[in-house]
Design a protein around this motif. Structure first.
Motif, PDB file in Angstrom:
ATOM      1  N   ILE A 120       0.881  -1.128  -0.011  1.00 34.77           N
ATOM      2  CA  ILE A 120      -0.180   0.022  -0.129  1.00 34.77           C
ATOM      3  C   ILE A 120       1.081   1.153   0.048  1.00 34.77           C
ATOM      4  CG2 ILE A 120      -1.862   1.375   1.114  1.00 34.77           C
ATOM      5  CD1 ILE A 120      -2.748  -1.410   2.454  1.00 34.77           C
ATOM      6  N   THR A 121       0.372   2.411  -0.931  1.00 42.07           N
ATOM      7  CA  THR A 121       1.383   3.472  -0.960  1.00 42.07           C
ATOM      8  C   THR A 121       0.398   4.768  -0.703  1.00 42.07           C
ATOM      9  OG1 THR A 121       1.176   3.299  -3.343  1.00 42.07           O
ATOM     10  CG2 THR A 121       3.151   2.400  -2.629  1.00 42.07           C
ATOM     11  N   GLY A 122       1.067   5.828  -0.047  1.00 34.21           N
ATOM     12  CA  GLY A 122       0.362   6.996   0.159  1.00 34.21           C
ATOM     13  C   GLY A 122       1.107   8.144  -0.504  1.00 34.21           C
ATOM     14  N   GLY A 123       0.531   9.200  -0.885  1.00 31.43           N
ATOM     15  CA  GLY A 123       1.160  10.294  -2.145  1.00 31.43           C
ATOM     16  C   GLY A 123       0.784  11.230  -1.429  1.00 31.43           C
ATOM     17  N   GLU A 124       1.390  12.325  -2.171  1.00 27.04           N
ATOM     18  CA  GLU A 124       1.083  13.843  -2.052  1.00 27.04           C
ATOM     19  C   GLU A 124      -0.259  14.293  -2.828  1.00 27.04           C
ATOM     20  OE1 GLU A 124       4.239  16.234  -3.352  1.00 27.04           O
ATOM     21  OE2 GLU A 124       5.364  16.149  -1.526  1.00 27.04           O
ATOM     22  N   ASP A 125      -0.740  13.047  -3.587  1.00 30.87           N
ATOM     23  CA  ASP A 125      -1.848  13.497  -4.448  1.00 30.87           C
ATOM     24  C   ASP A 125      -3.222  12.833  -3.573  1.00 30.87           C
ATOM     25  OD1 ASP A 125      -1.605  10.721  -3.995  1.00 30.87           O
ATOM     26  OD2 ASP A 125      -1.665  10.147  -6.445  1.00 30.87           O
ATOM     27  N   ARG A 126      -2.964  12.696  -2.188  1.00 30.06           N
ATOM     28  CA  ARG A 126      -4.003  12.539  -1.223  1.00 30.06           C
ATOM     29  C   ARG A 126      -4.547  10.996  -1.210  1.00 30.06           C
ATOM     30  NH1 ARG A 126      -7.380  17.755  -2.683  1.00 30.06           N
ATOM     31  NH2 ARG A 126      -6.443  16.978  -4.642  1.00 30.06           N
ATOM     32  N   GLN A 127      -3.896  10.265  -2.179  1.00 28.44           N
ATOM     33  CA  GLN A 127      -4.563   8.965  -2.250  1.00 28.44           C
ATOM     34  C   GLN A 127      -3.824   7.919  -1.434  1.00 28.44           C
ATOM     35  OE1 GLN A 127      -6.790   8.808  -6.472  1.00 28.44           O
ATOM     36  NE2 GLN A 127      -4.653   9.137  -6.641  1.00 28.44           N
TER      37      GLN A 127
END
Length: 920
Positions: free
Chosen positions: A905-912
């Motif tokens: 699972i990854t999280g990003g600056e795109d808020r996703q």
């Protein structure tokens, strides 16, 4: 075998010219200028007059005549032994009639050498006494020019001082080079664009050949001034795999080019007259290679060796090459260690440590009695002091081992003679004994002892190498009793080099030869001090004004041998062998499972899990996105997942902690502790409590069951950047320049009362700490700061182990390898650095196109999240990106992997948050 391949290449070039002549017939530091088809007139004017056709070679210190008939010997006449040089029939009283004399040259001299009669390699035959030889040129019009050249070179050879001789010959050479240039008709294509051209010399063992080097947009060329061994040497840039700057004669003027990955034998070695020319040519080719071939460093090879991708033999070859050792330069020939210490037993027992040489000591220190004598002399010696009067590698030692396959090199080095028969390489056991007991013999071995070519051990050329005092002829090398044949000797020697004992101790020898014990006080402590002239920087030849002193110094250095360039300044890490491999769990999953007790029945499940991890990482490039959900208003900063995988907890710069259901694909909770960003989160064992760190200087504890904040740890004076948990201890990193260790945090916190937190340790830094990680056992902690420093701490004693400034800018993420031997870090400088935990050495450094904000790894492969949103799969040992996978529309900021390493699972600056799965 390096030298054999080099020799084979030279012989192939010689076949091109169909000559018996080679540059090895010249003296050391002599040049071959030109050749003319001619006849040697024997018994001129008598009934026995005879003309022998051949080639007359004009060299800087001699005249050489090579007859076409191989039954006739090659004739070498030293110019210093010439009494008179002129046209045949010319004399002082009749000089004005010289034009009428035939195109012949007369040499009157006192000494001549006869070489390779019947093409047999043997010591030169010398004839002394007043003699006259006449050579008739096919082109009579060239006689005057040739005589003038010979007279000029004769004057140089007869100068009293060696420095003056060298200076005059150098001036003659440079004049010739200045009058010529590279022949552009030799370009392979009319469309080639010339980038640069300069004067240079092609280097081969013991000799150099002057000419012109040039590089175009497609090809590197070298054109010898004399057209030998062929008119032009050319190398396509697209074929080049490695290129190294070299020291030659202690001057930074060399450049060596390889068209292979692992071969120690280069395709061309050039020496330049100006350092700027060397650097310009290197820059042009290196720039070309940047887009085609990955850069190789000592550190990158170290990681490959540690992890078993490179053998001990291959690793030593690479270190030698990086340390300026080349089979084209006998004064810097590759050096390998003696590893076997038993040459008397009938069987070789590689399981017995007593079989091996002590690799922690130089050869000179292996015999304690001899060492004590040397140390006594060392203490009484004025500065500069040294322990050993001879080196462990020199041209003489190399040819001592290789005389049976390189007899012409030995004859060149020793003025046409072989060494005394009793001093020849007669026996392995005798040579080893002399290295242990001899007063001045401290030599190591060469790569050939661990190769697969036995020719250096066998007198297959049937050379007459003389008789020993006992009357026996010098023939094949006598092998130890445990070797059944030369092939068996090499097989067992290679097996010894790759043995477990040597693998566990080879780093100690590397410390002596290439590493931190090579120089300074560490060298003194290791009894590893050689003559100052052997070290890089030991003498500045440019500062020596006296030409005689400079030539004498250079000659001494080249004949004595040179110490390799120092590659490592900290202790070299040991190899990871099966005996030392850790069974720690990967650092990419929750460390809380690593130390949980297991029953015998569960061990098989653990083995199965380890198998699944290995399988998963071997297929990690098959990672594919499954789904994505935008659940935050700002960048995601942390991910924690319940043990059954159903609930995903995330933190964000929007100041919220969110709980997302994997099954329903719905947001279940949103919790806010303050109006400041949250920086990371983790789940305590039992899945009852989530801990979040905040930029408001606090750490928050949230009860999942009761749906409310349980407690707040106000432990820092600035933002908390990252938290880790292990064995009821919390580790918090902060911008207040500390990492704090807290106790009093049970796995399941009661909600009814506030918890008492005890500060156990405070790990102080100079600047803000941006990230931390623990090894699987919870005994080591790595911290990364905003100024690019990585620090490794021993948590059992709360002490600093290593502090490594390895990034320019903030350290973004860091993690230990599963076996806790290495730490990987990424930074704002786009670099991925691997540090050896034991020594603190940077052993690998790769550069990405952009910063990699976070990563997962198994010690060999890496999955990193980039600034642009891609996931990059790295083959760390191969030093390359093996796959790029499009992911987020902004930077990837955090990553999580399950225990089987099959889901990410990854999280990003795109808020996703994005869910990924391996597709086998």
């Amino acid at each position: 075998m390096a030298f054999t391949r080099k020799r084979q290449r030279e012989q192939q070039l010689q076949l091109y010219s169909r000559e018996r002549f080679s540059l090895l017939l010249l003296n050391l530091e002599e040049y071959y200028f030109e050749q003319h088809t001619a006849h040697h007139i024997q018994h001129k004017g008598s009934q026995k007059e005879r003309k022998i056709r051949g080639s007359l070679k004009i060299c800087s210190k001699s005249v050489i005549f090579e007859p076409d008939a191989i039954s006739q010997p090659i004739i070498k006449i030293p110019l210093r032994d010439c009494i008179k040089i002129g046209r045949d029939g010319e004399n002082e009283a009749n000089r004005h009639f010289a034009k009428t004399v035939s195109g012949a040259i007369s040499l009157i001299f006192s000494q001549v050498y006869f070489i390779k009669e019947h093409n047999i390699v043997a010591p030169y035959k010398i004839e002394r006494g007043m003699m006259e030889y006449v050579f008739e040129l096919d082109v009579s019009g060239k006689v005057e020019d040739v005589v003038e050249t010979l007279l000029q070179l004769h004057r140089a050879s007869c100068l009293d001082k060696l420095g003056d001789q060298t200076a005059m010959i150098t001036a003659i050479l440079q004049s010739r080079l200045a009058r010529t240039s590279f022949d552009k008709n030799r370009f392979q294509s009319v469309s080639e664009k010339l980038h640069m051209e300069c004067k240079a010399e092609m280097v081969t063992p013991l000799v150099t050949n002057p000419g012109h080097a040039c590089v175009t947009d497609t090809t590197l060329y070298f054109q010898p001034l004399n057209g030998y061994p062929k008119p032009v040497v050319q190398i396509m840039l697209q074929d080049i795999r490695r290129i190294y700057k070299r020291r030659h004669g202690l001057m930074p003027l060399g450049l060596e080019v390889f068209c292979t990955e692992d071969d120690l034998c280069s395709d061309i070695y050039l020496k330049f007259y100006e350092r700027q020319d060397r650097d310009d040519l290197y820059f042009y080719i290196a720039t070309y290679l940047e887009h085609h071939v990955p850069e190789r460093t000592a550190e990158g090879y170290t990681l490959q060796w540690q992890r078993g991708l490179l053998s001990n033999y291959q690793y030593l070859l690479h270190l030698n090459s990086l340390a300026d050792r080349s089979c084209s330069d006998l004064s810097q020939y590759p050096v390998f260690p003696w590893v076997i210490g038993d040459y008397s037993s009938s069987e070789l027992d590689l399981s017995n440590p007593e079989t091996f040489r002590d690799l922690s000591k130089p050869v000179g220190a292996l015999n304690q009695e001899r060492l004590e004598r040397l140390l006594t002399r060392y203490q009484e010696m004025p500065e500069p002091r040294f322990m050993y009067g001879s080196h462990y590698s020199s041209p003489g030692y190399v040819l001592f081992y290789l005389v049976r396959i390189a007899p012409e090199y030995m004859l060149c080095l020793q003025n046409g003679r072989f060494d005394n028969a009793d001093r020849m390489f007669n026996s392995i056991a005798e040579t080893w004994k002399n290295c242990l007991d001899g007063a001045t013999d401290f030599k190591e071995l060469i790569p050939e002892f661990y190769g697969d070519d036995v020719s250096f051990l066998v007198n297959s050329l049937k050379l007459d190498l003389g008789k020993r005092q006992g009357g026996q002829l010098v023939n094949d090398v006598e092998l130890p009793p445990w070797a059944r044949s030369p092939e068996d000797f090499l097989r067992k020697s290679r097996a010894a080099l790759e043995s477990e004992y040597v693998s566990e101790h080879l780093h100690e020898w590397i410390d002596l030869v290439f590493g931190y014990k090579q120089q300074g006080q560490d060298a003194v402590g290791a009894h590893n001090v050689f003559h100052p002239l052997t070290y890089e920087g030991g003498v500045d030849l440019n500062s020596i004004e006296d030409p005689d002193e400079k030539v004498a110094m250079l000659t001494q250095i080249l004949e004595f041998g040179q110490t390799p360039r120092q590659l490592f300044v900290t202790p070299h890490p040991r190899r990871i062998t099966p005996k030392f491999k850790s069974v720690s769990q990967p650092s990419s999953y929750n460390a809380s499972t690593a130390d949980s007790p297991v029953s015998p029945g569960e061990e098989s499940f653990e083995d199965l899990t380890e198998e699944s991890r290995t399988l998963a990482w071997s297929n990690i490039a098959r990672l594919e996105p499954q789904e994505q959900h935008r659940i935050h208003k700002e960048a995601v900063t942390g991910i924690a997942v319940s043990r059954n995988g159903s609930s995903i907890f995330t933190t964000s710069q929007d100041s919220t902690l969110k709980m997302f259901s994997k099954e329903s694909r719905m947001l279940q909770r949103s919790i806010s502790f303050s109006n400041m960003a949250l920086s990371s989160c983790l789940l305590l064992p039992g899945d009852a409590t989530v801990i979040s760190s905040s930029w408001d200087n606090n750490v928050y504890f949230y009860s999942i069951a009761f749906g409310r904040r349980q407690d707040t740890l106000m432990g820092h004076d600035d933002a908390v950047s990252k938290i880790c948990w292990h064995d009821n201890r919390l580790y918090s990193a902060s911008w207040d320049s500390t990492v704090k260790v807290w106790s009093g945090i049970p796995a399941e916190m009661p909600c009814a009362r506030k918890q008492h937190f005890e500060l156990l340790a405070e790990l102080e830094h100079d600047v803000s700490v941006d990230t931390i990680s623990l090894n699987a056992a919870g005994t080591l902690l790595a911290s990364g700061t905003k100024e690019g420093t990585l620090t490794i701490w021993d948590l059992t004693t709360a002490t600093l182990l290593h502090q490594i400034p390895c990034h320019e800018g903030t350290v973004g993420d860091t993690a230990f390898s599963p076996d806790s031997r290495h730490v990987l870090s990424t930074g704002a400088d786009s670099r991925l650095n691997v540090i050896d935990v034991q020594t603190g050495m940077l052993i690998s450094s790769l550069t990405a196109d952009e910063p990699q904000r976070c990563f997962l790894w198994d010690g060999n492969s890496v999955v990193s999240g980039s600034q642009s949103g891609e996931l990059l799969v790295w083959d760390l040992l191969g030093g390359r990106v093996s796959k790029r996978i499009q992911g987020h529309s902004g930077a990837v900021t955090c990553m999580w992997m399950n225990e089987q390493c099959s889901s990410v699972i990854t999280g990003g600056e795109d808020r996703q948050i994005m869910f990924w799965k391996l597709q086998y």
